[in-house]
Design a protein around this motif. Structure first.
Motif, PDB file in Angstrom:
ATOM      1  N   ASP A 165      40.020  29.921  28.352  1.00  0.00           N
ATOM      2  CA  ASP A 165      40.099  29.901  30.040  1.00  0.00           C
ATOM      3  C   ASP A 165      40.964  31.080  30.414  1.00  0.00           C
ATOM      4  O   ASP A 165      40.649  31.855  31.318  1.00  0.00           O
ATOM      5  N   VAL A 166      42.133  30.976  29.929  1.00  0.00           N
ATOM      6  CA  VAL A 166      42.979  31.963  30.336  1.00  0.00           C
ATOM      7  C   VAL A 166      42.723  33.329  30.019  1.00  0.00           C
ATOM      8  O   VAL A 166      42.947  34.337  31.042  1.00  0.00           O
ATOM      9  N   LYS A 167      42.322  33.391  29.035  1.00  0.00           N
ATOM     10  CA  LYS A 167      41.986  35.005  28.462  1.00  0.00           C
ATOM     11  C   LYS A 167      40.442  35.296  29.157  1.00  0.00           C
ATOM     12  O   LYS A 167      40.504  36.574  29.629  1.00  0.00           O
ATOM     13  N   ALA A 168      39.748  34.436  29.664  1.00  0.00           N
ATOM     14  CA  ALA A 168      38.287  34.775  30.204  1.00  0.00           C
ATOM     15  C   ALA A 168      38.868  35.319  31.775  1.00  0.00           C
ATOM     16  O   ALA A 168      38.459  36.078  32.421  1.00  0.00           O
ATOM     17  N   ASP A 170      38.587  43.360  35.005  1.00  0.00           N
ATOM     18  CA  ASP A 170      37.194  43.998  35.422  1.00  0.00           C
ATOM     19  C   ASP A 170      37.024  44.011  36.968  1.00  0.00           C
ATOM     20  O   ASP A 170      36.646  45.196  37.231  1.00  0.00           O
ATOM     21  N   THR A 171      37.649  43.207  37.666  1.00  0.00           N
ATOM     22  CA  THR A 171      37.659  43.285  39.229  1.00  0.00           C
ATOM     23  C   THR A 171      38.563  44.359  39.557  1.00  0.00           C
ATOM     24  O   THR A 171      38.104  45.403  40.311  1.00  0.00           O
ATOM     25  N   LEU A 172      39.811  44.517  38.880  1.00  0.00           N
ATOM     26  CA  LEU A 172      40.682  45.743  39.467  1.00  0.00           C
ATOM     27  C   LEU A 172      39.906  47.120  39.116  1.00  0.00           C
ATOM     28  O   LEU A 172      39.988  47.965  39.754  1.00  0.00           O
ATOM     29  N   LEU A 173      39.342  47.270  37.909  1.00  0.00           N
ATOM     30  CA  LEU A 173      38.593  48.609  37.438  1.00  0.00           C
ATOM     31  C   LEU A 173      37.527  48.966  38.327  1.00  0.00           C
ATOM     32  O   LEU A 173      37.399  49.943  38.680  1.00  0.00           O
ATOM     33  N   SER A 174      36.801  47.964  38.516  1.00  0.00           N
ATOM     34  CA  SER A 174      35.491  48.066  39.559  1.00  0.00           C
ATOM     35  C   SER A 174      36.078  48.623  41.007  1.00  0.00           C
ATOM     36  O   SER A 174      35.339  49.509  41.441  1.00  0.00           O
ATOM     37  N   ARG A 175      37.113  47.989  41.603  1.00  0.00           N
ATOM     38  CA  ARG A 175      37.464  48.446  42.907  1.00  0.00           C
ATOM     39  C   ARG A 175      38.106  49.770  42.821  1.00  0.00           C
ATOM     40  O   ARG A 175      37.897  50.389  43.579  1.00  0.00           O
ATOM     41  N   PHE A 176      39.088  50.078  41.611  1.00  0.00           N
ATOM     42  CA  PHE A 176      39.358  51.228  41.557  1.00  0.00           C
ATOM     43  C   PHE A 176      38.358  52.311  41.302  1.00  0.00           C
ATOM     44  O   PHE A 176      38.521  53.399  42.201  1.00  0.00           O
ATOM     45  N   ASN A 177      37.275  52.204  40.667  1.00  0.00           N
ATOM     46  CA  ASN A 177      36.237  53.242  40.436  1.00  0.00           C
ATOM     47  C   ASN A 177      35.479  53.256  41.563  1.00  0.00           C
ATOM     48  O   ASN A 177      35.058  54.344  42.045  1.00  0.00           O
TER      49      ASN A 177
END
Length: 354
Positions: free
Chosen positions: A38-41, A48-55
């Motif tokens: 769970d922690v890794k997920a 993924d959210t951070l990269l999506s927002r940055f892109n």
């Protein structure tokens, strides 16, 4: 022997109520503890959210950079191809001395901060940052600014652009010496305002009203500045022209907003006026025409502004008719007792006006 009826258990039944006579309590193991999976997920989801927002952010702000001659910029301003007066811009502030200091920087070949423009759908441009520099450049290049009091280049004292030697005139007019960064029309409008706020935080500090003028832009904000331009208020604040300090600092607009804020919720006023004005603008920035008209008439009755006055139906959206009375003293914000304001039937803190 009495029979015990079975209990009906639904999704909304509290867990605590299930532990009673004849009912087995849920074992603690029924709630699965978090595992390393769970922690890794969760960590992967955050990345993924951070990269999506940055892109996404990298594609929302589309810019173009160019070095332009002073002559080109001055001609664009003079032809109104560059708008120096958008509603979110601060009012004129630079003195003649500051304008001359900028021209001296060009004569000394000292780097000057870039100008930021916004490309509009019409093909023209709006000054997001650099309005004062553009004004100074235009005044000098069109021979309306005479140099004097130069500290590092005293040889140019007394000169205008047209009286300069030809080599200097050609250099100033034709050499690409001003960096211009343009936000192209594909850029979202809200991002343009965000750029304006962030750029101005690093320069001459914006006052509270200047920040509100950007953050809460819209028809309600426009009406505040329209009301601030009325002759009655200008006389009270001794605003003679656009060089008056009260005008440059937007004090006239802040007086109007102060009155609206206290009229809206005087009983609930916390004592922190700046915060109250911010909250009032946040809740009314998207107000419709009817609400705007109500506040306009409360601030500026017909006897002062030539407007129709309110009817008894203003609180519930009734029509405004000519000649109806208004039980409010015009502009109590100018120093008269706030208690003099006695709104007619219905209060402006009615939910209909939020």
């Amino acid at each position: 022997m009495r029979k015990t009826l079975p209990r009906v258990i639904s999704k909304t039944t509290p867990l605590s109520s299930l532990a009673g006579p004849g009912i087995l309590a849920w074992p603690a193991t029924a709630i699965r503890p978090r595992t390393s999976f769970d922690v890794k997920a969760g960590a992967r989801w955050l990345v993924d959210t951070l990269l999506s927002r940055f892109n996404t952010a990298q594609t929302q702000l589309v810019t173009q950079t160019a070095d332009l001659p002073l002559g080109t910029l001055a001609d664009m301003v003079e032809a109104q191809a560059i708008d120096l007066g958008p509603s979110f811009q601060r009012r004129e502030r630079w003195t003649t001395e500051k304008q001359i200091n900028l021209i001296e920087s060009f004569l000394l070949n000292v780097p000057v901060p870039p100008i930021y423009l916004s490309e509009e759908e019409s093909g023209t441009y709006t000054a997001i940052d650099g309005k004062q520099r553009l004004l100074a450049i235009t005044e000098f290049m069109h021979d309306r600014l005479k140099l004097k009091g130069l500290e590092r280049f005293p040889e140019a004292d007394g000169f205008t652009f047209l009286s300069m030697p030809i080599p200097i005139k050609n250099s100033l007019k034709l050499r690409p010496s001003m960096r211009v960064i343009t936000l192209l029309r594909q850029t979202h409008l809200d991002l343009k305002y965000e750029v304006f706020l962030r750029l101005n935080r690093g320069g001459e500090t914006l006052n509270d009203q200047e920040i509100r003028n950007v953050a809460f832009r819209g028809k309600f904000n426009d009406k505040i500045y329209d009301l601030a331009g009325k002759e009655f208020l200008r006389k009270q604040l001794k605003i003679e022209n656009k060089d008056s300090a009260s005008f440059r600092n937007m004090e006239d607009a802040e007086y109007v907003l102060r009155f609206m804020t206290l009229l809206n919720n005087l009983d609930g006023f916390s004592g922190r006026l700046a915060k109250a004005m911010d909250e009032f603008m946040k809740s009314h920035s998207r107000a419709d025409k009817d609400v705007i008209d109500v506040y306009s008439l409360r601030v500026c009755p017909g006897s002062f502004c030539g407007l129709a006055e309110l009817t008894d139906h203003e609180a519930d959206g009734g029509p405004v008719e000519e000649g109806q009375g208004l039980s409010a003293v015009a502009f109590p914000i100018l120093g008269e007792a706030a208690a003099a304001v006695q709104p007619s039937e219905g209060s402006l803190d009615d939910p209909a006006f939020g």
